[in-house]
Design a protein around this motif. Sequence first.
Motif, mmCIF file in Angstrom:
data_model
loop_
_atom_site.group_PDB
_atom_site.id
_atom_site.type_symbol
_atom_site.label_atom_id
_atom_site.label_comp_id
_atom_site.label_asym_id
_atom_site.label_seq_id
_atom_site.Cartn_x
_atom_site.Cartn_y
_atom_site.Cartn_z
ATOM 1 N N LEU A 1 0.963 -1.191 -0.182
ATOM 2 C CA LEU A 1 0.030 -0.036 0.113
ATOM 3 C C LEU A 1 0.994 1.357 0.125
ATOM 4 N N GLN A 2 1.952 1.169 0.879
ATOM 5 C CA GLN A 2 3.043 2.086 0.879
ATOM 6 C C GLN A 2 3.796 2.968 -0.582
ATOM 7 N N PHE A 3 3.988 1.890 -1.002
ATOM 8 C CA PHE A 3 4.859 2.021 -1.983
ATOM 9 C C PHE A 3 3.872 2.764 -3.508
ATOM 10 N N ARG A 4 2.865 2.290 -3.485
ATOM 11 C CA ARG A 4 1.751 3.031 -3.987
ATOM 12 C C ARG A 4 0.836 3.873 -3.617
ATOM 13 N N ARG A 5 0.938 4.423 -2.940
ATOM 14 C CA ARG A 5 0.816 5.821 -2.619
ATOM 15 C C ARG A 5 1.149 7.181 -3.188
ATOM 16 N N ALA A 6 -0.084 7.939 -3.857
ATOM 17 C CA ALA A 6 0.734 8.292 -4.871
ATOM 18 C C ALA A 6 1.412 9.375 -4.287
ATOM 19 N N ASN A 7 1.591 10.156 -3.116
ATOM 20 C CA ASN A 7 2.725 10.841 -2.324
ATOM 21 C C ASN A 7 3.650 10.246 -2.120
ATOM 22 N N PHE A 8 4.063 8.669 -2.280
ATOM 23 C CA PHE A 8 5.450 8.678 -1.051
ATOM 24 C C PHE A 8 6.700 8.168 -1.656
ATOM 25 N N LEU A 9 6.691 8.809 -2.471
ATOM 26 C CA LEU A 9 8.424 9.529 -3.195
ATOM 27 C C LEU A 9 8.566 10.698 -2.263
ATOM 28 N N SER A 10 7.206 11.671 -2.738
ATOM 29 C CA SER A 10 7.780 12.931 -1.636
ATOM 30 C C SER A 10 7.856 12.745 -0.342
ATOM 31 N N ASN A 11 7.082 11.786 0.499
ATOM 32 C CA ASN A 11 6.805 11.207 1.637
ATOM 33 C C ASN A 11 8.434 11.243 2.499
ATOM 34 N N LEU A 12 8.976 10.323 0.951
ATOM 35 C CA LEU A 12 9.953 9.320 1.484
ATOM 36 C C LEU A 12 11.027 10.716 1.703
ATOM 37 N N GLN A 13 11.329 11.925 0.353
ATOM 38 C CA GLN A 13 12.088 12.541 0.777
ATOM 39 C C GLN A 13 11.332 13.197 1.994
ATOM 40 N N GLN A 14 9.849 13.923 2.056
ATOM 41 C CA GLN A 14 10.352 14.666 3.495
ATOM 42 C C GLN A 14 10.427 13.828 4.490
ATOM 43 N N ALA A 15 10.488 12.352 4.526
ATOM 44 C CA ALA A 15 11.747 11.759 5.671
ATOM 45 C C ALA A 15 12.882 12.025 5.971
ATOM 46 N N LEU A 16 13.461 12.414 4.600
ATOM 47 C CA LEU A 16 14.951 11.842 4.643
ATOM 48 C C LEU A 16 15.536 13.496 5.093
ATOM 49 N N LEU A 17 14.682 13.914 4.492
ATOM 50 C CA LEU A 17 15.248 15.756 4.832
ATOM 51 C C LEU A 17 14.745 15.982 6.811
ATOM 52 N N GLU A 18 13.434 14.850 6.678
ATOM 53 C CA GLU A 18 13.808 15.891 8.502
ATOM 54 C C GLU A 18 14.525 15.506 9.484
ATOM 55 N N THR A 19 14.598 13.773 8.890
ATOM 56 C CA THR A 19 15.655 13.566 9.561
ATOM 57 C C THR A 19 17.621 13.037 9.207
ATOM 58 N N GLY A 20 17.642 14.128 8.447
ATOM 59 C CA GLY A 20 18.872 14.166 8.146
ATOM 60 C C GLY A 20 19.713 12.918 7.676
ATOM 61 N N LEU A 21 19.436 12.039 7.000
ATOM 62 C CA LEU A 21 19.926 10.784 6.738
ATOM 63 C C LEU A 21 19.851 11.022 5.691
ATOM 64 N N SER A 22 21.063 10.243 4.745
ATOM 65 C CA SER A 22 21.919 10.509 3.573
ATOM 66 C C SER A 22 20.994 9.629 2.922
ATOM 67 N N PRO A 23 20.722 9.787 1.619
ATOM 68 C CA PRO A 23 19.655 8.746 1.134
ATOM 69 C C PRO A 23 20.590 7.555 0.529
#
Length: 292
Positions: free
Chosen positions: A122-144
């Motif tokens: 379900l997560q992978f197919r969500r329309a905003n999956f990629l932007s959410n992921l990008q957001q999580a990386l930015l918020e936490t500071g983890l390198s992709p």
Amino acid sequence: RAKQKGRNAWECFTSDINDEVSERMALRNDLQEAIEAENFELHYQPLLAAQGGQVVGFEALVRWKHPVKGYLSPGLFIPLAEDTGQIGPISEWVLRQACRDMCRLAAKGYGRYRVSVNLSPLQFRRANFLSNLQQALLETGLSPDCLELELTEGILMSDTAAAVETLHRLRDMGVEVSIDDFGTGFSSLSYLKQLPIGKIKIDRSFVRDVTVNRHDSAIVQGIISMAHHLGLLVVAEGIEEAAQRDFLAAHGCDVFQGFFFARPMPLEKLKAYLTQRGAVPGQGDSLSIPLD
Ligand code: C2E
Ligand code: MG
Ligand code: MG
Ligand code: MG
């Protein structure tokens, strides 16, 4: 009398179903409370390089800290959460927590590691999956490049064109992708060649009897050989015995995971594990360990 008996059996049957339904409903309500209270914990299981044995990363595995039942394993609540839609907020929490924990490990000098997070379909197919992921990386500071996503074959087979598109985006971002439980999905192998992925994880069910069952050993050898010819790395999960490790090493498997090496453990225990293996906390990022 027989009629009487029959009715009793039916009553038993329906009351069993009712028990099951109310059990599920209770669990669903408990789960809702757990989501609001963030009553989850990530345990981390080390992944080790077959050559050299150094720790190359960890798989994040979620546990539910149930107030009465104790730690509940994901097998007991992830399928329910997928049915009820509660998987969304749980996945969000898992992703952010894993990213935060990896940043903390690196900041405290335990080393810079890649963390693997399991994705639900379900997560992978969500329309905003990629932007959410990008957001999580930015918020936490983890390198992709310190994040890996584990997908199952089913996720990739259902809408291949869209999946391939998303995978290309992930690759552009620098996030690694692996196929989890490989070999259990009855999927066509032709899809593998068009997927921009880096790794496959051989399912535990093939590893278990790899040294005693000639079918399993043939399958495992076949998977490793095929993956290498496609330029993919191979992880074996569920290694519990030295003999399994030896077989897999002899046949070129790249990364090991299993109770034989280490069980999934909470972050505090993971720190002790890393210290025991030579990490010197407090030394910043000096102890960088190669990711692949
Ligand atoms: P998985 O992704 O295939 O994870 C590996 C499972 O095998 C884990 O079970 C791990 O504890 C177990 N394992 C590792 N080494 C051994 C071994 O040597 N022997 C045996 N018998 N087992 C071993 P766990 O933690 O119960 O997780 C079960 C499944 O739940 C995972 O399978 C994954 O599909 C799912 N899962 C876990 N965390 C998450 C999550 O955060 N999100 C989602 N969507 N699914 C998750
Ligand atoms: Mg996994
Ligand atoms: Mg797996
Ligand atoms: Mg598995």
